[in-house]
Each structure stands twice: as C-alpha cells, then as structure tokens.
Enzyme design. Structure first.
Site, PDB file in Angstrom:
ATOM      1  N   GLY A  52       0.866  -1.170   0.000  1.00  0.00           N
ATOM      2  CA  GLY A  52       0.000   0.000   0.000  1.00  0.00           C
ATOM      3  C   GLY A  52       0.901   1.217   0.000  1.00  0.00           C
ATOM      4  CD  GLU A  53       2.675   5.588  -0.499  1.00  0.00           C
ATOM      5  OE1 GLU A  53       2.454   5.061  -1.603  1.00  0.00           O
ATOM      6  OE2 GLU A  53       3.808   5.976  -0.140  1.00  0.00           O
ATOM      7  CB  CYS A  84       5.168  -3.954  -1.302  1.00  0.00           C
ATOM      8  SG  CYS A  84       5.705  -2.681  -2.450  1.00  0.00           S
ATOM      9  CG  HIS A 177       2.530  -6.250  -4.487  1.00  0.00           C
ATOM     10  ND1 HIS A 177       1.594  -5.720  -3.624  1.00  0.00           N
ATOM     11  CD2 HIS A 177       3.372  -5.238  -4.788  1.00  0.00           C
ATOM     12  CE1 HIS A 177       1.854  -4.446  -3.412  1.00  0.00           C
ATOM     13  NE2 HIS A 177       2.928  -4.125  -4.107  1.00  0.00           N
ATOM     14  CD  GLU A 179      -0.306  -8.540  -2.578  1.00  0.00           C
ATOM     15  OE1 GLU A 179       0.756  -9.174  -2.417  1.00  0.00           O
ATOM     16  OE2 GLU A 179      -0.343  -7.299  -2.687  1.00  0.00           O
TER      17      GLU A 179
HETATM   18  N1  GLN Z   1       5.938   2.932  -2.624  1.00  0.00           N
HETATM   19  C1  GLN Z   1       5.176   2.450  -1.520  1.00  0.00           C
HETATM   20  C2  GLN Z   1       5.732   2.956  -0.191  1.00  0.00           C
HETATM   21  O1  GLN Z   1       6.762   3.512  -0.130  1.00  0.00           O
HETATM   22  C3  GLN Z   1       5.104   0.943  -1.495  1.00  0.00           C
HETATM   23  C4  GLN Z   1       4.374   0.457  -2.713  1.00  0.00           C
HETATM   24  C5  GLN Z   1       3.629  -0.815  -2.533  1.00  0.00           C
HETATM   25  O2  GLN Z   1       3.371  -1.280  -1.425  1.00  0.00           O
HETATM   26  N2  GLN Z   1       3.215  -1.356  -3.657  1.00  0.00           N
HETATM   27  O3  GLN Z   1       5.105   2.782   0.797  1.00  0.00           O
END
Ligand code: GLN
Length: 200
Positions: A52-53, A84, A177, A179
C-alpha cells in the site's frame, strides 16, 4: 477441502492490498480475518502486513493504537509477513515515513528503490526456500533491502544482486506482491512459519 482450523491469520486492513491477501489465505483453506483494532490481534497466530503506502499505513497504525502492541507481539515471536509497504513498516525507522515503523526487523530498506522510470515490473526470482521453480514476482513502486543486519537471511536477490526477500526468525519481508500472482508458495511458506511457531 475442510478449513485448516489449526491456525488463524490476520491481515492488517487499514489500507492497501489486504483483500488480495485474504483471498490467497482462503485459497489455502486457512481462516483469515481483517485487523483494524488492537483487540483483533487476540486469538491470531500470525499477521500479514500488505502493500500500500507505508507513510499512510504507519500513520494509521499509530492512530489506531496498533504500533506499540504489534511491536511487542513480534518481539515475543508472533509471526508476521510484510509485503512491499508492509516490509517498510516492519523495518527500522526510516526518515521519510513520517510515523514510527515497527522497528522490528534488522533491515534497512530503500523506499521506491527502483526509481520512477521503472515504477512496476515483473520478474522471475529464484527463491530456494520455496523450491526450484522460478517465482513470478510483481514489483510496484517497490522498496529494496539496502542493508541486512545480524540474524537476517536474504531469501532472494535480483540478477544484479539486490536483496528483495528476507527472513529473520518469525519475520518475513518481501519487496514484491505475492498476493497478485497465482503462485501461493510464499503464503504457504509463511503458514509453515506460523504452524512451527504454534507447535513450540
Ligand atoms: N511505494 C510504496 C511505499 O513507499 C510501497 C508500494 C507498494 O506497497 N506497492 O510505501
């Protein structure tokens, strides 16, 4: 096939790709639930922290009161898989996340490590712990592992040597990822970690 009632896995569901992880766990016939509140850790045998972020996720974790209890659980051996952004959240504090990470895994990560030009890519990885067959890994604005400290085993590298998967005891961190592919071997590998921790 009946559900595997031996273990229950939570998926952190504040933000990001949590539904896809729940679907993978369901395909593996494992009971899985969404986690948004500290009391929802009760009765779980392991947790997935999705992509995610990481900035948003770390902030929401702090605001929902999840960071401190989860950090404590992990220190006591609770199995976690971070993918990620989830890997970033598991790692040591990094300056540009803005809220505390779990500071659990002895790795230093580089956010958005592949640059803007190669935002996303897919590549076959060799991951010996899950078998000989190459693993199709999907990277999306992915971090990579810049440095590993004591107790961390690198499980996979890109052809240029960049570390993209690692394990430290009860913690598994992936830059990509799992998933988003049909290959469930990494979820199955994490479930083995969970089952082994339950047996102990
Ligand atoms: N760029 C995102 C971050 O820094 C991570 C991206 C992702 O989870 N697909 O959190």
């Amino acid at each position: 096939m009946p559900k595997d009632n031996a273990v229950k896995i939570g998926v952190l569901a504040l933000q990001g790709a949590f539904e896809e992880h729940l679907a993978c766990l369901n395909r593996l016939k494992v009971e899985a639930s969404e986690v948004r509140l500290p009391e929802e850790f009760d009765g779980l045998n392991g947790l997935v922290i999705p992509g995610g972020e990481s900035t948003t996720m770390a902030r929401l974790m702090r605001d929902y009161g999840l960071t401190a209890p989860l950090r404590k659980l992990i220190r006591n051996g609770f199995p976690v898989m971070g993918t990620c952004a989830g890997m970033i959240v598991l790692s040591h504090k990094i300056a540009d996340v803005g809220a505390p990470t779990l500071d659990a895994m002895n790795i230093k990560v580089h956010r958005n490590g592949f640059g803007r030009q190669i935002d996303s890519f897919e590549t076959d990885l060799s991951i010996p712990v899950i078998g000989k067959k190459p693993y199709p890994a999907v990277f999306i604005r992915a971090p990579f592992i810049e440095h590993v400290g004591d107790g961390v085993e690198v499980l996979a590298r890109l052809s240029d040597g960049t570390a993209v998967a690692a394990r430290q005891g009860n913690m598994l961190a992936l830059s990509f990822h799992p998933e988003l592919t049909d290959d469930l071997r990494l979820h199955a590998y994490f479930l083995d970690m969970v089952r082994n921790s339950v047996k102990r």
